[in-house]
Scaffold this motif. Sequence first.
Motif, short mmCIF file in Angstrom:
data_model
loop_
_atom_site.label_atom_id
_atom_site.label_comp_id
_atom_site.label_asym_id
_atom_site.label_seq_id
_atom_site.Cartn_x
_atom_site.Cartn_y
_atom_site.Cartn_z
N UNK B 191 0.88 -1.32 0.05
CA UNK B 191 -0.06 -0.05 -0.08
C UNK B 191 0.82 1.26 0.16
N UNK B 192 0.84 2.29 -0.84
CA UNK B 192 1.51 3.29 -1.09
C UNK B 192 1.69 4.29 0.13
N UNK B 193 0.61 4.23 0.92
CA UNK B 193 0.38 5.06 1.99
C UNK B 193 1.28 4.63 3.22
N UNK B 194 1.23 3.18 3.37
CA UNK B 194 2.05 2.65 4.29
C UNK B 194 3.46 2.57 3.94
N UNK B 195 3.84 2.75 2.58
CA UNK B 195 5.27 2.80 2.21
C UNK B 195 5.77 4.04 2.59
N UNK B 196 4.90 5.05 2.35
CA UNK B 196 5.36 6.69 2.44
C UNK B 196 5.54 6.68 4.00
N UNK B 197 4.68 6.30 4.66
CA UNK B 197 4.81 6.41 6.41
C UNK B 197 5.99 5.77 6.73
N UNK B 198 6.34 4.66 6.15
CA UNK B 198 7.43 3.94 6.61
C UNK B 198 8.58 4.75 6.16
N UNK B 199 9.14 5.36 5.11
CA UNK B 199 10.06 6.23 4.52
C UNK B 199 10.03 7.45 5.60
N UNK B 200 8.82 7.97 5.80
CA UNK B 200 8.98 9.19 6.78
C UNK B 200 9.39 8.75 8.12
N UNK B 201 9.05 7.74 8.64
CA UNK B 201 9.35 7.20 10.10
C UNK B 201 10.84 7.17 10.20
N UNK B 202 11.42 6.56 8.95
CA UNK B 202 12.88 6.40 8.92
C UNK B 202 13.78 7.64 8.78
N UNK B 203 12.95 8.71 8.00
CA UNK B 203 13.57 10.23 7.74
C UNK B 203 13.76 10.67 9.04
N UNK B 204 12.71 10.52 10.05
CA UNK B 204 12.62 11.45 11.09
C UNK B 204 13.39 10.51 12.20
N UNK B 205 13.94 9.33 12.06
CA UNK B 205 14.62 8.66 12.78
C UNK B 205 14.05 7.79 13.85
N UNK B 206 12.69 7.87 13.60
CA UNK B 206 11.97 6.90 14.55
C UNK B 206 12.17 5.49 14.44
N UNK B 207 12.33 4.90 13.02
CA UNK B 207 12.82 3.47 12.83
C UNK B 207 14.25 3.44 11.96
N UNK B 208 14.86 2.39 12.07
CA UNK B 208 15.92 2.38 11.18
C UNK B 208 15.56 1.43 9.84
N UNK B 209 15.74 1.75 8.88
CA UNK B 209 15.44 1.08 7.63
C UNK B 209 16.51 0.60 6.87
N UNK B 210 16.82 -0.62 6.68
CA UNK B 210 18.08 -1.46 6.19
C UNK B 210 17.40 -2.00 4.75
N UNK B 211 17.71 -1.13 3.81
CA UNK B 211 17.12 -1.59 2.42
C UNK B 211 18.34 -2.48 1.87
N UNK B 212 17.89 -3.16 0.44
CA UNK B 212 18.62 -3.80 -0.27
C UNK B 212 19.55 -4.86 0.43
N UNK B 213 19.03 -5.58 1.53
CA UNK B 213 19.79 -6.13 2.67
C UNK B 213 18.95 -7.44 3.06
N UNK B 214 19.83 -8.43 3.50
CA UNK B 214 19.14 -9.35 3.86
C UNK B 214 19.81 -10.28 5.17
N UNK B 215 18.93 -10.77 5.93
CA UNK B 215 19.52 -11.45 7.08
C UNK B 215 20.32 -12.86 6.84
N UNK B 216 21.50 -12.70 7.19
CA UNK B 216 22.33 -14.11 7.17
C UNK B 216 22.62 -14.95 8.07
N UNK B 217 22.44 -14.46 9.38
CA UNK B 217 22.60 -15.09 10.57
C UNK B 217 21.90 -14.43 11.76
N UNK B 218 21.79 -15.59 12.85
CA UNK B 218 21.32 -15.03 14.19
C UNK B 218 22.05 -15.69 15.13
N UNK B 219 21.87 -14.92 16.17
CA UNK B 219 22.89 -15.61 17.18
C UNK B 219 22.31 -15.12 18.92
#
Lengths: 106, 336
Positions: B191-219
């Motif tokens: 949904x474009x609205x949700x996507x825009x909101x996520x980018x806004x939250x990242x811009x304002x520092x409320x969330x971290x957005x790690x794009x073009x990435x994937x999780x390779x390990x957990x510990x």
Amino acid sequence: MIHIKVEDNKGEVQNLEIPEGINLNLMETLKAYEYPIRATCGGMALCSDCHCEVLEGWEKLPEAQEQELITLDSRPDASSASRLACQIKLADEINGLSIRLIGESE
Amino acid sequence: MEHITTDICIIGAGPVGLFAVFEAGLLKMRCHLIDVLPQVGGQLSEIYPQKPIYDIPGFPVVNAQDLVNGLMDQIEPFKPGFSLGERVDHLERLDDGTFIVRTNESTEVHSKVVVIAGGLGCFEPRKPAIDGLESFEGKGVSYMVRNPETYRDKKLVLSGGGDSALDWTIFLSEIASEVTLVHRGDTFRGAPDSAEKVFDLAKSGKINLVLQSHITAISGNGHLKQVTVQGKDNEIRNLETDYLIPLFGLTPKLGPIAEWGLNIDKSAIEVNTLDYSTNIDGIFAIGDINTYPGKLKLILCGFHEAALMAQSAFKYVYPDQKLSFKYTTVYGVNTF
């Protein structure tokens, strides 16, 4: 004949020679060749069971449409070489395509 | 624990399971349905609710969800019971030939007949291929958000690029102390609205957005502590976290059905086409979950299978009665 190289989930490679003029997509064609692709959604680009990685011939393929891209986004194992076989029409243009199947089997 | 007694326990509330209620109802057999999904309709509601279906007799075209709604209307007079959002974990045949079906929520259904109409199996979360992921399930890794309060003032990593990843990122950003969303692409197609909101939250520092990435390990040590993320540029980062929530949708798996002693061929239950009975007396399998020579995975074939199943199930529910076949055009639909 359309030549397509297919590597299945077990790593076995087969060179398929597919007669031209078959009105099928690549997922349906692979099922006809008895690849056990589950194909939950039947070819609507909704389930990603026919997820494949294009090894050679990416440039031969038409661009993915929105639904295919949305569905691929739901795959944790998707890469920039990912496509859904159900969205690839069998046509002369894809002669020489090489793919690896990574979706769910039956 | 809820205990339910009925004539037929139907596992799977997709179109074929729903229609089985109608066919059973005509023969005065009561049904209780169990489905792992929170709503009825199976694949139709979960995967393609808005898609048109063209091969239902009498409907030149019908929207998938409309078909489900129509089936619900059709079976309403027979007052079926439902346990939705529950997975059948256990099936037991008692000495008297009746069955106990138990779910993961401890619901017990006691029935004379079991009908498996489970489609392609239980819808389960699709799990990313990360070594040791399953060993952290319940210890920091979960595939759905059951109780958002669990995450209050905690560090979270979510992964995925679909609507649910976006929606939960937005929602949990208000609750958790730190939210990181990892996504393999650089755009979101939900949904474009949700996507825009996520980018806004990242811009304002409320969330971290790690794009073009994937999780390779957990510990972690007994509980998840760290997630390793690899970028498209091969850069590796370690993220300290309390929880990881991979959100990659649902995919059907045969699940516990495989362990009930039924004859299985390629994830499907072998049946006798006389009545779609399985190798276990009193258990039938109809719809996409069964297999037999010439099988077609079509809703209309499942409807036919449901009708024949009900005729045969009658002898288990009413062993002392003789079944006489009746047309609805003559007798109507006699409800309970």
